[in-house]
Design an enzyme around this catalytic site. Sequence first.
Site, PDB file in Angstrom:
ATOM      1  N   ARG A  59     -16.880  44.131 -26.310  1.00  0.00           N
ATOM      2  CA  ARG A  59     -16.513  43.294 -27.802  1.00  0.00           C
ATOM      3  C   ARG A  59     -16.635  44.299 -28.983  1.00  0.00           C
ATOM      4  O   ARG A  59     -17.318  45.397 -28.972  1.00  0.00           O
ATOM      5  CB  ARG A  59     -17.781  42.292 -27.709  1.00  0.00           C
ATOM      6  CG  ARG A  59     -17.211  40.809 -27.993  1.00  0.00           C
ATOM      7  CD  ARG A  59     -18.612  39.995 -27.634  1.00  0.00           C
ATOM      8  NE  ARG A  59     -19.304  39.807 -28.913  1.00  0.00           N
ATOM      9  CZ  ARG A  59     -20.538  38.937 -28.997  1.00  0.00           C
ATOM     10  NH1 ARG A  59     -20.578  38.201 -28.014  1.00  0.00           N
ATOM     11  NH2 ARG A  59     -20.927  39.017 -30.201  1.00  0.00           N
ATOM     12  N   ARG A  76     -22.690  46.166 -22.626  1.00  0.00           N
ATOM     13  CA  ARG A  76     -22.188  44.885 -22.170  1.00  0.00           C
ATOM     14  C   ARG A  76     -20.622  45.024 -21.992  1.00  0.00           C
ATOM     15  O   ARG A  76     -20.143  45.611 -22.981  1.00  0.00           O
ATOM     16  CB  ARG A  76     -22.435  43.681 -23.166  1.00  0.00           C
ATOM     17  CG  ARG A  76     -21.900  42.278 -23.049  1.00  0.00           C
ATOM     18  CD  ARG A  76     -22.597  41.333 -23.627  1.00  0.00           C
ATOM     19  NE  ARG A  76     -22.383  41.213 -25.140  1.00  0.00           N
ATOM     20  CZ  ARG A  76     -23.011  40.345 -25.830  1.00  0.00           C
ATOM     21  NH1 ARG A  76     -23.428  39.321 -25.458  1.00  0.00           N
ATOM     22  NH2 ARG A  76     -22.596  40.379 -27.417  1.00  0.00           N
ATOM     23  N   LYS A  90     -29.247  34.261 -25.791  1.00  0.00           N
ATOM     24  CA  LYS A  90     -29.096  33.027 -26.206  1.00  0.00           C
ATOM     25  C   LYS A  90     -27.735  32.312 -25.660  1.00  0.00           C
ATOM     26  O   LYS A  90     -28.144  30.962 -25.193  1.00  0.00           O
ATOM     27  CB  LYS A  90     -28.929  32.963 -27.647  1.00  0.00           C
ATOM     28  CG  LYS A  90     -29.874  33.485 -28.524  1.00  0.00           C
ATOM     29  CD  LYS A  90     -29.696  33.388 -30.015  1.00  0.00           C
ATOM     30  CE  LYS A  90     -28.444  34.084 -30.698  1.00  0.00           C
ATOM     31  NZ  LYS A  90     -28.456  35.457 -30.717  1.00  0.00           N
ATOM     32  N   ARG A 101     -28.723  30.845 -38.948  1.00  0.00           N
ATOM     33  CA  ARG A 101     -29.038  32.212 -39.242  1.00  0.00           C
ATOM     34  C   ARG A 101     -29.379  32.730 -40.392  1.00  0.00           C
ATOM     35  O   ARG A 101     -29.538  34.068 -40.463  1.00  0.00           O
ATOM     36  CB  ARG A 101     -27.545  33.029 -38.579  1.00  0.00           C
ATOM     37  CG  ARG A 101     -27.556  33.559 -37.275  1.00  0.00           C
ATOM     38  CD  ARG A 101     -26.230  33.977 -36.996  1.00  0.00           C
ATOM     39  NE  ARG A 101     -26.178  35.157 -36.218  1.00  0.00           N
ATOM     40  CZ  ARG A 101     -25.624  34.979 -34.806  1.00  0.00           C
ATOM     41  NH1 ARG A 101     -25.201  33.953 -34.327  1.00  0.00           N
ATOM     42  NH2 ARG A 101     -25.334  36.084 -34.076  1.00  0.00           N
ATOM     43  N   ARG A 149     -25.956  44.326 -36.705  1.00  0.00           N
ATOM     44  CA  ARG A 149     -26.262  42.955 -36.404  1.00  0.00           C
ATOM     45  C   ARG A 149     -27.889  42.854 -36.212  1.00  0.00           C
ATOM     46  O   ARG A 149     -28.371  41.967 -36.735  1.00  0.00           O
ATOM     47  CB  ARG A 149     -25.505  42.616 -34.850  1.00  0.00           C
ATOM     48  CG  ARG A 149     -24.104  42.467 -35.213  1.00  0.00           C
ATOM     49  CD  ARG A 149     -23.584  42.594 -34.077  1.00  0.00           C
ATOM     50  NE  ARG A 149     -23.624  41.416 -32.904  1.00  0.00           N
ATOM     51  CZ  ARG A 149     -23.409  41.520 -31.748  1.00  0.00           C
ATOM     52  NH1 ARG A 149     -23.040  42.613 -31.035  1.00  0.00           N
ATOM     53  NH2 ARG A 149     -23.833  40.456 -30.725  1.00  0.00           N
TER      54      ARG A 149
HETATM   55  P1  AMP Z   1     -22.732  35.569 -31.409  1.00  0.00           P
HETATM   56  O1  AMP Z   1     -21.780  35.486 -30.489  1.00  0.00           O
HETATM   57  O2  AMP Z   1     -23.987  34.475 -31.746  1.00  0.00           O
HETATM   58  O3  AMP Z   1     -23.430  36.973 -31.490  1.00  0.00           O
HETATM   59  O4  AMP Z   1     -21.992  35.894 -32.982  1.00  0.00           O
HETATM   60  C1  AMP Z   1     -21.323  36.790 -33.243  1.00  0.00           C
HETATM   61  C2  AMP Z   1     -20.836  37.083 -34.620  1.00  0.00           C
HETATM   62  O5  AMP Z   1     -20.333  35.693 -35.283  1.00  0.00           O
HETATM   63  C3  AMP Z   1     -21.989  37.311 -35.604  1.00  0.00           C
HETATM   64  O6  AMP Z   1     -22.308  38.759 -35.535  1.00  0.00           O
HETATM   65  C4  AMP Z   1     -21.400  36.647 -36.959  1.00  0.00           C
HETATM   66  O7  AMP Z   1     -20.321  37.487 -37.314  1.00  0.00           O
HETATM   67  C5  AMP Z   1     -20.897  35.533 -36.602  1.00  0.00           C
HETATM   68  N1  AMP Z   1     -21.580  34.128 -36.560  1.00  0.00           N
HETATM   69  C6  AMP Z   1     -22.070  33.615 -35.402  1.00  0.00           C
HETATM   70  N2  AMP Z   1     -23.047  32.452 -35.882  1.00  0.00           N
HETATM   71  C7  AMP Z   1     -23.006  32.665 -37.207  1.00  0.00           C
HETATM   72  C8  AMP Z   1     -23.781  31.974 -38.180  1.00  0.00           C
HETATM   73  N3  AMP Z   1     -24.538  31.032 -37.826  1.00  0.00           N
HETATM   74  N4  AMP Z   1     -23.579  32.467 -39.543  1.00  0.00           N
HETATM   75  C9  AMP Z   1     -22.576  33.321 -39.924  1.00  0.00           C
HETATM   76  N5  AMP Z   1     -21.948  34.105 -38.984  1.00  0.00           N
HETATM   77  C10 AMP Z   1     -22.199  33.947 -37.585  1.00  0.00           C
END
Ligand code: AMP
Length: 206
Positions: free
Chosen positions: A147, A118, A8, A84, A158
């Site tokens: 990360r 990663r 994404k 989400r 996740r």
């Molecule tokens: P990402 O970089 O999109 O994988 O997001 C990393 C982390 O940020 C996720 O595992 C959540 O803990 C938090 N996060 C990102 N977007 C959201 C969202 N829309 N709602 C809740 N938590 C989020």
Amino acid sequence: MGPPGAGKGTQSERIAETYGIEHVTTGDALRANKEMDISHLDGEHDTPGAYMDAGDLVPDAVVDEIVERALDSADGFVLDGYPRNPDQAVALEGMTDLDVVLVLEVSRETLINRLTGRRLDPETGESYHVEFDMPDDEAVRDRLVQREDDSREAVENRLDVFERETAPVIDRYRDHEGYVEVDGERPPDEVWAAIDSAVASKVEGS
Ligand code: AMP
């Protein structure tokens, strides 16, 4: 939309550059505010970072506000990582309409492999992979970090959170006129070609 590790971030960055629109990413916004005090929400944790490191969703109140502010000042946007869960989808409906809903499809096995392998360069933000894509420069290789939420345990969580919370949101959009599914198993440039033509046809057709 799509599970963690589907691509994404990479693909929405390209959409933003190609179409000259804002890249609104809740993951990056939250990573920049990991230590923010959210104890007033009386949730399980007192900071976004504590939810993120465990691979859990950060409370809706925090992310809804981030998105609302970002969309307020954006003249065209690509949303990456939001909504989400179904409540976030309802909140988004109150903020704006969507032209295109893009879903990246990737198998669980590929996702685990991509995420646990990663590595990030903290100086440039560039993303690498221990098996498929390591930097030539030894100095860069030596400073790569993983990360916190790319550990095996957090990744499994996740993916479970995605199945439980986010998959129902995708189902909600299946009848949207801008809905497109893209096979995200392929190399990034091939995925991009599919996305670019899908987005162009949806936008032209609207
Ligand atoms: P990402 O970089 O999109 O994988 O997001 C990393 C982390 O940020 C996720 O595992 C959540 O803990 C938090 N996060 C990102 N977007 C959201 C969202 N829309 N709602 C809740 N938590 C989020």
